[in-house]
Structures are given as structure tokens and as C-alpha cells.
Design a protein around this motif. Structure first.
Motif, PDB file in Angstrom:
ATOM      1  N   ARG A  21       0.838  -1.200   0.000  1.00 38.12           N
ATOM      2  CA  ARG A  21       0.000   0.000   0.000  1.00 38.12           C
ATOM      3  C   ARG A  21       0.873   1.250   0.000  1.00 38.12           C
ATOM      4  O   ARG A  21       1.773   1.381   0.819  1.00 38.12           O
ATOM      5  N   ASP A  22       0.600   2.173  -0.924  1.00 33.56           N
ATOM      6  CA  ASP A  22       1.455   3.343  -1.106  1.00 33.56           C
ATOM      7  C   ASP A  22       1.048   4.541  -0.262  1.00 33.56           C
ATOM      8  O   ASP A  22       1.887   5.375   0.068  1.00 33.56           O
TER       9      ASP A  22
ATOM     10  N   ALA B 149      -5.690   5.432 -11.147  1.00 33.60           N
ATOM     11  CA  ALA B 149      -5.101   4.101 -11.017  1.00 33.60           C
ATOM     12  C   ALA B 149      -6.116   3.011 -11.329  1.00 33.60           C
ATOM     13  O   ALA B 149      -5.739   1.913 -11.734  1.00 33.60           O
TER      14      ALA B 149
ATOM     15  N   ILE C 232      -5.594  -0.595 -10.104  1.00 31.00           N
ATOM     16  CA  ILE C 232      -4.512  -1.203 -10.907  1.00 31.00           C
ATOM     17  C   ILE C 232      -5.078  -1.685 -12.243  1.00 31.00           C
ATOM     18  O   ILE C 232      -4.994  -2.863 -12.608  1.00 31.00           O
TER      19      ILE C 232
ATOM     20  N   GLU D   6       4.307  -3.443 -15.077  1.00 32.71           N
ATOM     21  CA  GLU D   6       5.004  -3.097 -13.839  1.00 32.71           C
ATOM     22  C   GLU D   6       6.451  -2.688 -14.087  1.00 32.71           C
ATOM     23  O   GLU D   6       7.042  -1.950 -13.301  1.00 32.71           O
TER      24      GLU D   6
ATOM     25  N   ASP E 201       8.270   8.952  -5.589  1.00 28.63           N
ATOM     26  CA  ASP E 201       7.507   8.650  -4.373  1.00 28.63           C
ATOM     27  C   ASP E 201       6.850   9.907  -3.813  1.00 28.63           C
ATOM     28  O   ASP E 201       5.686   9.880  -3.371  1.00 28.63           O
TER      29      ASP E 201
ATOM     30  N   ILE F 246       3.768  11.013  -5.878  1.00 25.96           N
ATOM     31  CA  ILE F 246       2.607  10.167  -5.612  1.00 25.96           C
ATOM     32  C   ILE F 246       1.971  10.529  -4.272  1.00 25.96           C
ATOM     33  O   ILE F 246       0.738  10.608  -4.155  1.00 25.96           O
TER      34      ILE F 246
ATOM     35  N   LEU G 103      -0.223   5.514  -9.083  1.00 22.35           N
ATOM     36  CA  LEU G 103       0.669   4.430  -8.690  1.00 22.35           C
ATOM     37  C   LEU G 103       1.932   4.505  -9.535  1.00 22.35           C
ATOM     38  O   LEU G 103       1.909   5.019 -10.663  1.00 22.35           O
TER      39      LEU G 103
ATOM     40  N   CYS H 135       5.472   2.599 -11.384  1.00 29.88           N
ATOM     41  CA  CYS H 135       5.936   1.361 -12.000  1.00 29.88           C
ATOM     42  C   CYS H 135       7.382   1.577 -12.417  1.00 29.88           C
ATOM     43  O   CYS H 135       7.869   2.713 -12.452  1.00 29.88           O
TER      44      CYS H 135
END
Length: 457
Positions: A36-37, A62, A65, A230, A392, A395, A406, A408
Motif C-alpha cells: 500500500r502506497d 489508477a 490497478i 510493472e 515517491d 505520488i 501508482l 511502476c
């Protein structure tokens, strides 16, 4: 475009009080393995918009996903599921029912095999890949496979043998299924082979393996994502997939396309392979196939699938009536205009991201097809060093500004909105993304300045 206030649709601090309570409950009872981000706790969603339990509204770029292909709670999908539930919830795949057979007929008509096809249904992408591997071994009698570095095909022990987008997915689980040899995936932005067409260079690399290390006569199949997911939303060079097809035909090897993330209209075509006109022998589907209900499919040329004997492969929940009803409604919507919308709105999205790229030197490349788009962030150097920390931070800031994203690859933001996203929603998302970039870059500069001050005290 003027910046959008991060408080436009955000009513509380994030996470809010109800979300924090849910996180505390969850920590005691749910596996910590889920990656989980950020702390988004969903209440409900409609289309591309979602709300958390504290009433904050977000744009969902997202889509679970790439699962919510028709958006959250599309009324036609919801109604199809309700109608199926009114009839019966389950009958095992030992029997027959209308939704399952109709879905098989629909996929046989749509499948890009270039000849008659049959389907095997399951619940997820990794199960679809497992089925593909078993079929390939069964019909060829060969034990080996070729996979690609950066690929993601699932986390069960057969598919995990191919998964190589992050070492953490394999760490602690050796040995996986034996017999898999990995080769580079051609990445024009990050070429491994100097002064060469990256696709042709990878094909030459495989030919070298066949001469020196991996007997081609022992290879059952090559498993590849037509667009790598990914691993960074990497679009291969034109000619690469056709080259793989020719190489497989030369040696009697099956070609498996993993379309779990790229299929079902995501790239503006029903299947990503159609952009290059290359026919696989076997194809795997899941994610967007059921608009949120758990369903996967392994689709293969009929002459291959027909070689399976009764009981050679099966499952309990494959062909579940609710999941098949959702998939039939999803494919009808995707065929009926959502794939075309993905192509048109995706082109608009790419153009807006390219505008950002002209303003921000940290944006190394914008790439993709349809609504499968990656934006790679890099450091300010000639080596195109991945900007992992910045990725990071963007996001995280996007979440606080009301935009769900998300990552990748090493440092790529991936955009996989519902296929019915509007241009206005794209424009709103890009404005929030611009704001998030500004905040993330300011945070990185502040951290560097503080580190410098600390070092010189």
C-alpha cells in the motif's frame, strides 16, 4: 493552466479520522504484505471519481490497478451482476450456464489469434498465466521457457518464476518453477545495446542463447507483455513482437502474450498486440475484464486447447456466473465505444503530459498507447538516473491533492484511468499533477538544503 487548490475536494486532513480508525483496525488483522502506497480508505466511487470514508473526493487515475476498466460502479455492469445474482450465485465449472458460454463465444470472436480460439476461465491474472504455462508444456512436451526482465506475471510459484519487475517479489521464495531463462525487454529510452535497434538486438540475444545455453528444441513458449506494465509501461520498438513471432515459428515455440494489464481496450485497441498485428498462440487476460469482479481468462488457439484431456486442468470458481456477467457487460461497453474513447482521450492526455515535460526537466519521457501511459522521472544528469525519491514524493503529494496514482518501473508514474474518463477529468488531473510536481520538487530541494546545512555546521 492555473494551479488547482489541493483543498478543492479535500475536506479533512489525510488520512481523516474515520480513515485512521480503519487503518488501526486493519493493522491487527490483515497481512502486512500488501504494497500500500498511501492511506486511502474508500467509501464509494462513480466513474473516475472516488470518495473516502471522510467524504474527501479524489480522481482515480489508477483504477484499481487497471481493473475498473468501465469506471467505478458502471450501471450496466452493476445491473448485469444483480441480474445474475438473482438467478444463482455459483455453479461449479463442472457444469454449464449461459453467461460462461456466452463469454467464451464473445472472446472467441474478439481474440487476436487469427484462427478459432477457446477459453479457460479462472479468477486472476496469475491463474491465467499458470494455465497458459501448463497448456504450453502439455501440447509441446517441452520443459523450458523464455521470460523478460522487468516483466510481471503474478505471484504464484509458476508465474513468479517469470516475474522480475522487483526482486522483492521473489525474495525469500526461491526456488520457483525451474526452466525459465530471462532476457532483456527492449527499452528504447534506456537502451542496453549501444548503437542498435533494441528490438532486433534482443532477438539476436535470444538467438545467441539458443546457440550456447538454451536448446530451442526444449523451449515450450516465450511469455511476454506486448507493452510491459510493472516494469515501467515500456512500449517495445516496432517490429519486435513480429520478430518474436517469426523466431517462435522457426523453432516450433509457442508465443504467449500476457495482456492482463494491457488488454480489454486499455491501449485504445481491444488488445495491445493489435497495434502491431501479431497473433499469439495463447493470451492471458484478467484485471479490466470484469470491471472489478475477479475473473481471468486463458485464451488459446482451438487446435492447442483441444489437446487438453478431461481433468487436465480445472478449478472450482472458474466461470462464476456473476464474474462472467460482469465480463460480458464490460466487453460490450468496451467494444461499444470505450476503446475508442481510450484512444482519443489517451492522445489528449499524452499531449497534456508532454506540455508538462516542456516545463519540468525531471520528466524524462512520456510514453504509452491509449490510456496505458507512463511518465518517467529522472535526475538532472546526463545518465537519465531514475528519480526514485521524487517519484515517491509526487505520488504522496498527489494523494494529498486529491489524485490517486501508482508507480511502476524504477521511477515512472503510470496513468491507467477508467476507459470512460473525460477530457475535463484529464485536464483536472493534469492540473493536480502539476501542483504535486511543484510541491514534491520543493520538498526535495528543502531536504537537500537541510542536508547541506547539516554537513557544513
Amino acid at each position: 493552466m492555473a494551479a488547482v487548490s489541493p483543498r478543492t475536494h479535500i475536506r479533512t486532513e489525510l488520512p481523516g479520522p474515520r480513515a485512521r480508525a480503519m487503518l488501526a483496525r486493519d493493522a491487527d488483522v490483515i497481512s502486512p504484505s500488501y504494497p500500500r502506497d498511501y492511506p486511502f480508505v474508500m467509501s464509494h466511487g462513480r466513474g473516475t471519481q472516488v470518495w473516502d470514508v471522510d467524504g474527501n473526493r479524489f480522481l482515480d487515475f489508477a483504477a484499481g490497478i487497471a481493473v475498473c476498466s468501465t469506471g467505478h460502479a458502471h450501471p450496466r455492469v452493476v445491473q448485469a451482476v444483480k441480474d445474475a445474482a438473482d438467478r444463482f450465485l455459483h455453479i461449479s465449472s463442472d457444469y454449464w450456464h449461459e453467461e460462461m458460454t456466452a463469454l467464451g463465444e464473445r472472446l472467441a470472436r474478439l481474440a487476436p489469434m487469427g484462427e478459432p480460439a477457446m477459453s479457460f476461465f479462472c479468477q486472476s491474472g496469475t491463474e491465467a498465466v499458470e494455465a497458459a504455462l501448463k497448456l504450453a508444456r502439455h501440447v509441446t512436451g517441452r520443459p523450458r521457457f523464455i521470460g523478460f526482465l522487468g516483466g510481471f506475471h503474478g505471484r504464484t510459484m509458476g508465474s513468479l518464476a517469470f516475474t522480475s519487475s522487483k526482486y522483492t517479489q521473489q525474495q525469500g521464495f526461491f526456488a520457483t518453477m525451474p526452466g525459465v531463462t530471462h532476457v532483456p525487454y527492449p527499452n528504447p529510452y534506456r537502451p542496453l545495446f549501444a548503437g542498435a535497434d533494441q528490438g532486433e538486438a534482443v532477438l539476436d540475444y535470444i538467438r545467441m542463447l539458443f546457440e550456447r545455453n538454451v536448446p530451442a528444441s526444449e523451449v515450450a513458449a516465450i511469455l511476454v507483455e506486448p507493452i510491459q506494465g510493472e516494469g515501467g509501461y515500456v512500449v517495445p520498438p516496432d517490429g519486435f513482437l513480429a520478430g518474436l513471432r517469426a523466431l517462435c515459428d522457426e523453432h516450433g515455440i509457442l508465443l504467449i502474450f500476457d495482456e492482463v494489464q494491457s488488454g480489454v481496450g486499455r491501449t485504445g485497441r481491444l488488445f495491445a498486440s493489435e497495434h502491431w498485428g501479431v497473433h499469439p498462440d495463447i493470451m492471458t487476460l484478467a484485471k479490466g475484464l470484469g470491471s472489478g469482479l475477479p475473473i481471468g481468462a486463458m485464451v488459446a488457439k482451438r487446435r492447442l486447447m483441444a489437446q487438453w484431456k478431461r481433468g487436465a486442468h480445472g478449478n472450482t470458481y472458474g466461470g462464476n456466473p456473476l464474474a462472467c456477467a460482469a465480463a460480458n457487460a464490460t466487453l460490450e461497453l468496451v467494444e461499444g465505444g470505450m476503446a475508442a474513447n481510450a484512444a482519443a482521450v489517451g492522445a489528449h492526455f499524452v499531449a497534456r503530459l508532454q506540455e508538462l515535460a516542456r516545463d519540468y526537466g525531471c520528466i524524462g519521457e512520456v510514453r504509452g498507447k491509449g490510456l496505458m501511459i507512463g511518465m518517467e522521472l529522472v535526475e538532472a544528469d546526463a545518465a537519465r538516473t531514475p528519480a526514485r525519491e521524487l517519484c515517491d514524493r509526487v505520488i504522496t503529494r498527489a494523494f494529498h491533492n486529491g489524485l490517486l496514482l501508482l508507480p511502476c518501473g524504477a521511477s515512472t508514474l503510470r496513468f491507467m484511468t477508467p476507459l470512460n474518463v473525460t477530457r475535463d477529468e484529464i485536464d483536472e488531473g493534469v492540473a493536480l499533477l502539476r501542483l504535486s510536481l511543484d510541491e514534491a520538487l520543493a520538498g526535495v530541494v528543502a531536504r537537500v538544503s537541510e542536508a547541506h546545512r547539516a554537513a557544513t555546521r
